[in-house]
Design a protein around this motif. Sequence first.
Motif, PDB file in Angstrom:
ATOM      1  N   GLN A 264      -2.103  42.183  14.391  1.00 28.91           N
ATOM      2  CA  GLN A 264      -2.839  42.359  13.144  1.00 28.91           C
ATOM      3  C   GLN A 264      -2.063  41.780  11.967  1.00 28.91           C
ATOM      4  OE1 GLN A 264      -3.562  46.581  12.948  1.00 28.91           O
ATOM      5  NE2 GLN A 264      -5.225  46.521  14.471  1.00 28.91           N
ATOM      6  N   PHE A 265      -0.741  41.923  11.987  1.00 30.65           N
ATOM      7  CA  PHE A 265       0.061  41.367  10.893  1.00 30.65           C
ATOM      8  C   PHE A 265      -0.043  39.840  10.885  1.00 30.65           C
ATOM      9  CE2 PHE A 265       4.210  39.920   9.095  1.00 30.65           C
ATOM     10  CZ  PHE A 265       3.984  40.350   7.791  1.00 30.65           C
ATOM     11  N   ALA A 266      -0.011  39.225  12.044  1.00 30.21           N
ATOM     12  CA  ALA A 266      -0.141  37.768  12.115  1.00 30.21           C
ATOM     13  C   ALA A 266      -1.506  37.335  11.601  1.00 30.21           C
ATOM     14  CB  ALA A 266       0.075  37.294  13.555  1.00 30.21           C
ATOM     15  N   ALA A 267      -2.553  38.109  11.943  1.00 29.06           N
ATOM     16  CA  ALA A 267      -3.893  37.780  11.460  1.00 29.06           C
ATOM     17  C   ALA A 267      -3.961  37.879   9.940  1.00 29.06           C
ATOM     18  CB  ALA A 267      -4.922  38.704  12.103  1.00 29.06           C
ATOM     19  N   PHE A 268      -3.327  38.911   9.395  1.00 25.30           N
ATOM     20  CA  PHE A 268      -3.300  39.046   7.936  1.00 25.30           C
ATOM     21  C   PHE A 268      -2.569  37.870   7.293  1.00 25.30           C
ATOM     22  CE2 PHE A 268      -0.576  40.166   4.345  1.00 25.30           C
ATOM     23  CZ  PHE A 268      -1.542  40.402   3.377  1.00 25.30           C
ATOM     24  N   CYS A 269      -1.427  37.500   7.844  1.00 25.32           N
ATOM     25  CA  CYS A 269      -0.652  36.390   7.269  1.00 25.32           C
ATOM     26  C   CYS A 269      -1.455  35.088   7.292  1.00 25.32           C
ATOM     27  CB  CYS A 269       0.663  36.214   8.022  1.00 25.32           C
ATOM     28  SG  CYS A 269       1.812  37.594   7.787  1.00 25.32           S
ATOM     29  N   ASN A 270      -2.202  34.872   8.357  1.00 24.22           N
ATOM     30  CA  ASN A 270      -3.060  33.686   8.414  1.00 24.22           C
ATOM     31  C   ASN A 270      -4.106  33.727   7.317  1.00 24.22           C
ATOM     32  OD1 ASN A 270      -1.780  32.477  10.604  1.00 24.22           O
ATOM     33  ND2 ASN A 270      -3.049  33.551  12.102  1.00 24.22           N
ATOM     34  N   ALA A 271      -4.741  34.903   7.142  1.00 26.16           N
ATOM     35  CA  ALA A 271      -5.770  35.047   6.114  1.00 26.16           C
ATOM     36  C   ALA A 271      -5.188  34.851   4.723  1.00 26.16           C
ATOM     37  CB  ALA A 271      -6.423  36.424   6.226  1.00 26.16           C
ATOM     38  N   PRO A 275       1.108  31.932   7.186  1.00 24.63           N
ATOM     39  CA  PRO A 275       1.361  32.238   8.604  1.00 24.63           C
ATOM     40  C   PRO A 275       2.844  32.312   8.954  1.00 24.63           C
ATOM     41  CG  PRO A 275       0.573  29.980   8.344  1.00 24.63           C
ATOM     42  CD  PRO A 275       0.400  30.650   7.015  1.00 24.63           C
ATOM     43  N   ALA A 276       3.697  31.648   8.181  1.00 29.37           N
ATOM     44  CA  ALA A 276       5.136  31.660   8.493  1.00 29.37           C
ATOM     45  C   ALA A 276       5.749  33.038   8.341  1.00 29.37           C
ATOM     46  CB  ALA A 276       5.860  30.657   7.593  1.00 29.37           C
ATOM     47  N   LEU A 277       5.117  33.891   7.522  1.00 23.56           N
ATOM     48  CA  LEU A 277       5.656  35.252   7.339  1.00 23.56           C
ATOM     49  C   LEU A 277       5.721  35.999   8.663  1.00 23.56           C
ATOM     50  CD1 LEU A 277       4.167  36.887   4.086  1.00 23.56           C
ATOM     51  CD2 LEU A 277       6.568  36.410   4.612  1.00 23.56           C
ATOM     52  N   ALA A 278       4.708  35.801   9.499  1.00 25.24           N
ATOM     53  CA  ALA A 278       4.659  36.519  10.777  1.00 25.24           C
ATOM     54  C   ALA A 278       5.728  36.036  11.742  1.00 25.24           C
ATOM     55  CB  ALA A 278       3.281  36.370  11.407  1.00 25.24           C
ATOM     56  N   GLN A 279       6.275  34.846  11.499  1.00 23.75           N
ATOM     57  CA  GLN A 279       7.321  34.307  12.363  1.00 23.75           C
ATOM     58  C   GLN A 279       8.716  34.563  11.812  1.00 23.75           C
ATOM     59  OE1 GLN A 279       6.244  33.140  15.233  1.00 23.75           O
ATOM     60  NE2 GLN A 279       4.158  33.517  14.480  1.00 23.75           N
ATOM     61  N   ASP A 280       8.784  35.007  10.575  1.00 25.76           N
ATOM     62  CA  ASP A 280      10.077  35.289   9.938  1.00 25.76           C
ATOM     63  C   ASP A 280      10.768  36.414  10.709  1.00 25.76           C
ATOM     64  OD1 ASP A 280      12.077  36.438   8.135  1.00 25.76           O
ATOM     65  OD2 ASP A 280      11.145  35.253   6.541  1.00 25.76           O
ATOM     66  N   ALA A 281      12.004  36.223  11.080  1.00 25.15           N
ATOM     67  CA  ALA A 281      12.726  37.212  11.893  1.00 25.15           C
ATOM     68  C   ALA A 281      12.790  38.572  11.219  1.00 25.15           C
ATOM     69  CB  ALA A 281      14.132  36.705  12.188  1.00 25.15           C
ATOM     70  N   ARG A 282      12.718  38.595   9.904  1.00 23.61           N
ATOM     71  CA  ARG A 282      12.777  39.873   9.185  1.00 23.61           C
ATOM     72  C   ARG A 282      11.480  40.670   9.314  1.00 23.61           C
ATOM     73  NH1 ARG A 282      13.894  37.638   3.340  1.00 23.61           N
ATOM     74  NH2 ARG A 282      12.276  36.211   4.156  1.00 23.61           N
ATOM     75  N   PHE A 283      10.372  39.984   9.686  1.00 28.26           N
ATOM     76  CA  PHE A 283       9.065  40.629   9.642  1.00 28.26           C
ATOM     77  C   PHE A 283       8.273  40.492  10.940  1.00 28.26           C
ATOM     78  CE2 PHE A 283       9.552  38.498   5.299  1.00 28.26           C
ATOM     79  CZ  PHE A 283      10.296  39.539   4.778  1.00 28.26           C
ATOM     80  N   ALA A 284       8.853  39.922  11.960  1.00 22.58           N
ATOM     81  CA  ALA A 284       8.099  39.583  13.169  1.00 22.58           C
ATOM     82  C   ALA A 284       7.623  40.802  13.944  1.00 22.58           C
ATOM     83  CB  ALA A 284       8.935  38.672  14.065  1.00 22.58           C
ATOM     84  N   THR A 285       8.344  41.912  13.868  1.00 15.69           N
ATOM     85  CA  THR A 285       7.927  43.145  14.552  1.00 15.69           C
ATOM     86  C   THR A 285       7.815  44.267  13.541  1.00 15.69           C
ATOM     87  OG1 THR A 285      10.156  43.963  15.014  1.00 15.69           O
ATOM     88  CG2 THR A 285       9.196  42.414  16.612  1.00 15.69           C
ATOM     89  N   ASN A 286       7.084  45.298  13.936  1.00 14.35           N
ATOM     90  CA  ASN A 286       6.912  46.426  13.015  1.00 14.35           C
ATOM     91  C   ASN A 286       8.250  47.051  12.652  1.00 14.35           C
ATOM     92  OD1 ASN A 286       5.202  48.555  11.633  1.00 14.35           O
ATOM     93  ND2 ASN A 286       6.384  49.803  13.069  1.00 14.35           N
ATOM     94  N   ALA A 287       9.138  47.232  13.624  1.00 14.01           N
ATOM     95  CA  ALA A 287      10.446  47.841  13.334  1.00 14.01           C
ATOM     96  C   ALA A 287      11.211  47.019  12.303  1.00 14.01           C
ATOM     97  CB  ALA A 287      11.260  47.972  14.621  1.00 14.01           C
ATOM     98  N   GLN A 288      11.102  45.687  12.404  1.00 16.21           N
ATOM     99  CA  GLN A 288      11.775  44.828  11.424  1.00 16.21           C
ATOM    100  C   GLN A 288      11.103  44.930  10.055  1.00 16.21           C
ATOM    101  OE1 GLN A 288      11.254  41.385  13.865  1.00 16.21           O
ATOM    102  NE2 GLN A 288      13.388  41.354  14.581  1.00 16.21           N
ATOM    103  N   ARG A 289       9.784  45.049  10.062  1.00 16.40           N
ATOM    104  CA  ARG A 289       9.081  45.184   8.778  1.00 16.40           C
ATOM    105  C   ARG A 289       9.432  46.500   8.100  1.00 16.40           C
ATOM    106  NH1 ARG A 289       5.083  42.862  12.016  1.00 16.40           N
ATOM    107  NH2 ARG A 289       3.915  44.813  12.300  1.00 16.40           N
ATOM    108  N   VAL A 290       9.575  47.559   8.877  1.00 20.31           N
ATOM    109  CA  VAL A 290       9.994  48.838   8.295  1.00 20.31           C
ATOM    110  C   VAL A 290      11.399  48.716   7.710  1.00 20.31           C
ATOM    111  CG1 VAL A 290      10.539  51.252   8.792  1.00 20.31           C
ATOM    112  CG2 VAL A 290       8.474  50.228   9.765  1.00 20.31           C
ATOM    113  N   ALA A 291      12.293  48.084   8.440  1.00 20.76           N
ATOM    114  CA  ALA A 291      13.677  47.929   7.967  1.00 20.76           C
ATOM    115  C   ALA A 291      13.760  47.072   6.711  1.00 20.76           C
ATOM    116  CB  ALA A 291      14.537  47.321   9.073  1.00 20.76           C
TER     117      ALA A 291
END
Length: 405
Positions: A264-271, A275-291
């Motif tokens: 869902q996060f990747a879909a949002f970033c595309n919209a 789209p690069a945000l979803a591939q950013d190592a800081r944000f690629a997974t929910n745990a990373q996004r929380v951190a």
Amino acid sequence: MSAALEGVVVLDLSRILAGPWSTQNLADLGADVIKVERPGQGDDTRSWGPPFVNTADGQPQDAAYYFCANRGKRSITLDFTKEAGRKIILDLAAKADILVENYKVGGLKKYGLDYDSLAKVNPGLIFCSITGFGQDGPYAERPGYDALVQAMGGLMSITGEPDGTPGGGPQKVGVAVVDILTGLYATSAILAALFARSKTGKGQHIDVALLDVQVAALANQAGNFLLGGKVPARLGSAHPSIVPYQPFACADGYVMLAIGNDTQFAAFCNAAGSPALAQDARFATNAQRVANRSVLVPMLEECIKLKTIDQWCALGTEQGFPCGPINTIDRVFEDPQVQARNMRVDVPSDTYGSLALVASPMKFSGTPIQYDTPPPTLGQHTQQVLGELGLDAAAIEGLRQSGVV
């Protein structure tokens, strides 16, 4: 079709919200709920206005609050502190399947109307007591109220903006959510006891406390503390374990993003055209996004404010990420999904002409809920119910004259 609880009789000695919410659920399911009220006064919520509801001829009567939790019931007025009134409760309890009450601990015992006393009259009686703090423990004698329990039970410590921010500090929820949840837990317990009685023939005493319910309803926040060892704090409307999961300002108001997984996060970033945000190592997974919440959220704020509510909601539907408007209550009832689910019902009433009420969320294929009995006026069914006990008109009038009904 027969209602699910057709033939089940409920004696409702409860007032305000938690108990009446439970007994309204039982009435919706088809039970015959007899609401016992104080002569001349009735349930406290009848006076909790404005707004008050006008009768068909334009006269204000009961408060709108009362109507949220009392449809489908029959109302009798009765003073059971008088011996004649106490005797009527005993007669009603002897024929009832369920009794629901929310008096202070021990409040009914002095009248011989507690569970132990009534179980001798009716061993199959399911007796549900709803209190602030339960039948035992150091707080058992204290009165309990929803807002007090929201505070004591931890809910206000995780509701509201963080300390040190604009509007920071503890807040209660906008409805009496502990009362409502308590009513729902009480209903579940009553139905379980009814099923158990079908096997054993015996009733039982159910003890439901607002504080217990609030502690149980801390859900993942309690789990985060008990298993993770960290005390949760207020995050406003953000989520402690999911990012982004909060409201965002857009071009013409606010939308709520509820991104539950990485897809869902990747879909949002595309919209959003990023789209690069979803591939950013800081944000690629929910745990990373929380951190990295403090880095990501400001980036999203800049992006989201460029489009309108309708644009973001349309993109969410098209591309598969949860996004919705933050509706005022008038817009809730204008929402096509709410309308399609028939969540407003218009109930005919001899007194009021017609009443617009919120429907039950329970949908049954075989025993659908019938909305043909409006919340009763005070004492509307006293003559009828006492007549069913065998009292004639003269006896009932005598009870009226003596202030028993």
